[in-house]
Design an enzyme around this catalytic site. Structure first.
Site, mmCIF file in Angstrom:
data_model
loop_
_atom_site.group_PDB
_atom_site.id
_atom_site.type_symbol
_atom_site.label_atom_id
_atom_site.label_comp_id
_atom_site.label_asym_id
_atom_site.label_seq_id
_atom_site.Cartn_x
_atom_site.Cartn_y
_atom_site.Cartn_z
ATOM 1 N N SER A 120 -61.691 102.928 -95.884
ATOM 2 C CA SER A 120 -61.265 104.243 -95.417
ATOM 3 C C SER A 120 -61.708 105.301 -96.412
ATOM 4 C CB SER A 120 -59.737 104.270 -95.254
ATOM 5 O OG SER A 120 -59.289 105.481 -94.696
ATOM 6 N N ASN A 121 -61.882 106.533 -95.902
ATOM 7 C CA ASN A 121 -62.269 107.651 -96.761
ATOM 8 C C ASN A 121 -63.498 107.290 -97.585
ATOM 9 O OD1 ASN A 121 -59.871 109.353 -96.086
ATOM 10 N ND2 ASN A 121 -58.787 107.636 -97.007
ATOM 11 N N ASP A 126 -50.254 100.555 -87.886
ATOM 12 C CA ASP A 126 -51.011 100.906 -89.088
ATOM 13 C C ASP A 126 -50.069 101.482 -90.138
ATOM 14 O OD1 ASP A 126 -53.958 101.801 -90.177
ATOM 15 O OD2 ASP A 126 -52.450 103.317 -90.658
ATOM 16 N N HIS A 145 -58.068 101.802 -99.150
ATOM 17 C CA HIS A 145 -57.568 103.067 -98.608
ATOM 18 C C HIS A 145 -58.399 104.261 -99.067
ATOM 19 C CE1 HIS A 145 -53.573 105.324 -97.492
ATOM 20 N NE2 HIS A 145 -54.626 105.852 -96.924
ATOM 21 N N TYR A 205 -47.282 104.721 -98.413
ATOM 22 C CA TYR A 205 -46.462 105.533 -97.488
ATOM 23 C C TYR A 205 -44.982 105.366 -97.776
ATOM 24 C CZ TYR A 205 -50.698 105.774 -94.539
ATOM 25 O OH TYR A 205 -51.960 105.968 -94.052
#
Length: 331
Positions: free
Chosen positions: A176-177, A49, A146, A54
């Protein structure tokens, strides 16, 4: 390595996924490569992942993408891309990275959250193409939104994601989130227009339960667990050990992660996990990971160092009895 079915796809994925967020920045190239080999060859895992953002916050000159670039080099060196179930994400890379570093020691996170790229057609298309280039591949197995983007029409986001799947650049979609009501809006629109729906939802989830009144969009609540089960969406649980608060009692009063958990329910759960850890001769962190691996979900670990990795992986195989799991559940 245990596996579980990804949503309703029939695809089997590792129940313990390796988060690569710090690879190429806080984790050196050599340690990252060793960790990948230990996970794939030693533990038999295959679920990696990452994300395009990042880790931009690691240093002022970063443009993000270091984790994806490192994985791309590893794939090129090993030829193992097709052995891996690869997940990456878009939407959370801030647009003006240099402007976030008025303090060279720490970026302005509040400002960064106002500058996320978002989930427009242009932003998603640019993000995915950049991710594929860095990863050195022509497809990803799972692509997440994301950070949920409430400013972009949901139809625009979903139609764009559907185009990625049709083009063969993405096999499966995730979010996500995100709050439960948004997942339901997504599901209804996908049903209406015949678009592929998300099969995975990546949220913060651990043994501790959020305190009553918690309003975090990133932490799984009771309603969301039920929703994901009813609609065959696999939970990918990030931050499962909550920055190590189970192993280090001092962090329970100092770590920011405790803001959403502090209370008597949490105190009881700390006591329960410490009791079981003493019984099985493991650390509380390992017990929490072992408890999560008994659930029908994917647990995502994100170690920074090789010792952190080595302390997490034994949770794949420790024995928790049914009685011990029931005790933990009931605390």
């Amino acid at each position: 390595m245990q596996t579980t079915t990804l949503g309703n796809t029939g695809t089997q994925v590792s129940k313990l996924a390796l988060g690569c967020m710090l690879m190429g920045t806080a984790t050196s190239e050599a340690d990252s490569v060793e960790m990948l080999h230990r996970y794939v060859d030693g533990a038999g895992g295959s679920f990696l992942d990452t994300a395009d953002c990042y880790a931009w916050w690691s240093r002022p000159e970063s443009q993000g993408g270091e984790s994806e670039e490192l994985l791309g080099r590893w794939f090129a060196q090993t030829g193992r891309r097709d052995e891996i179930f690869l997940a990456t994400k878009g939407t959370a890379l801030p647009r003006d990275l240099p402007g976030l570093w008025s303090n060279p020691q720490e970026p302005d996170w509040a400002k960064a959250r106002q500058q996320f790229a978002g989930a427009s057609r242009a932003a998603l298309t640019s993000a995915l193409e950049a991710s594929l280039r860095r990863l050195g591949t022509d497809y990803v197995d799972l692509y997440y939104v994301h950070v949920d983007d409430l400013a972009t029409p949901l139809e625009e986001t979903l139609e764009t994601l559907a185009g990625f799947v049709t083009a063969g650049k993405v096999k499966h979609l995730g979010w996500s989130n995100v709050r439960t009501w948004r997942l339901e809006s997504i599901r209804q629109l996908c049903d209406r227009y015949g678009w592929p729906a998300p099969v995975a939802v990546q949220q913060q989830h651990s043994y501790l339960r959020p305190r009553p009144g918690s309003e975090s969009a990133s932490i799984v609540g009771y309603d969301q667990l039920d929703y994901l089960q009813r609609h065959a969406q696999t939970l990918v649980a990030y931050s499962p050990i909550l920055k190590g608060v189970y192993d280090v009692p001092e962090k329970r009063t100092t770590s920011h992660v405790m803001t959403e958990y502090a209370g008597p329910d949490t105190d009881a759960r700390f006591a329960a996990v410490e009791k079981i850890a003493a019984e099985v001769g493991a650390t509380p962190n390992q017990v929490v990971l072992a408890w999560l691996l008994r659930q029908d979900l994917v647990t995502l670990i994100g170690p920074r160092t090789l010792p952190q990795y080595d302390s997490a992986v034994p949770a794949v195989g420790p024995s928790l009895t049914d009685a011990q799991v029931a005790y933990l559940d009931a605390a």
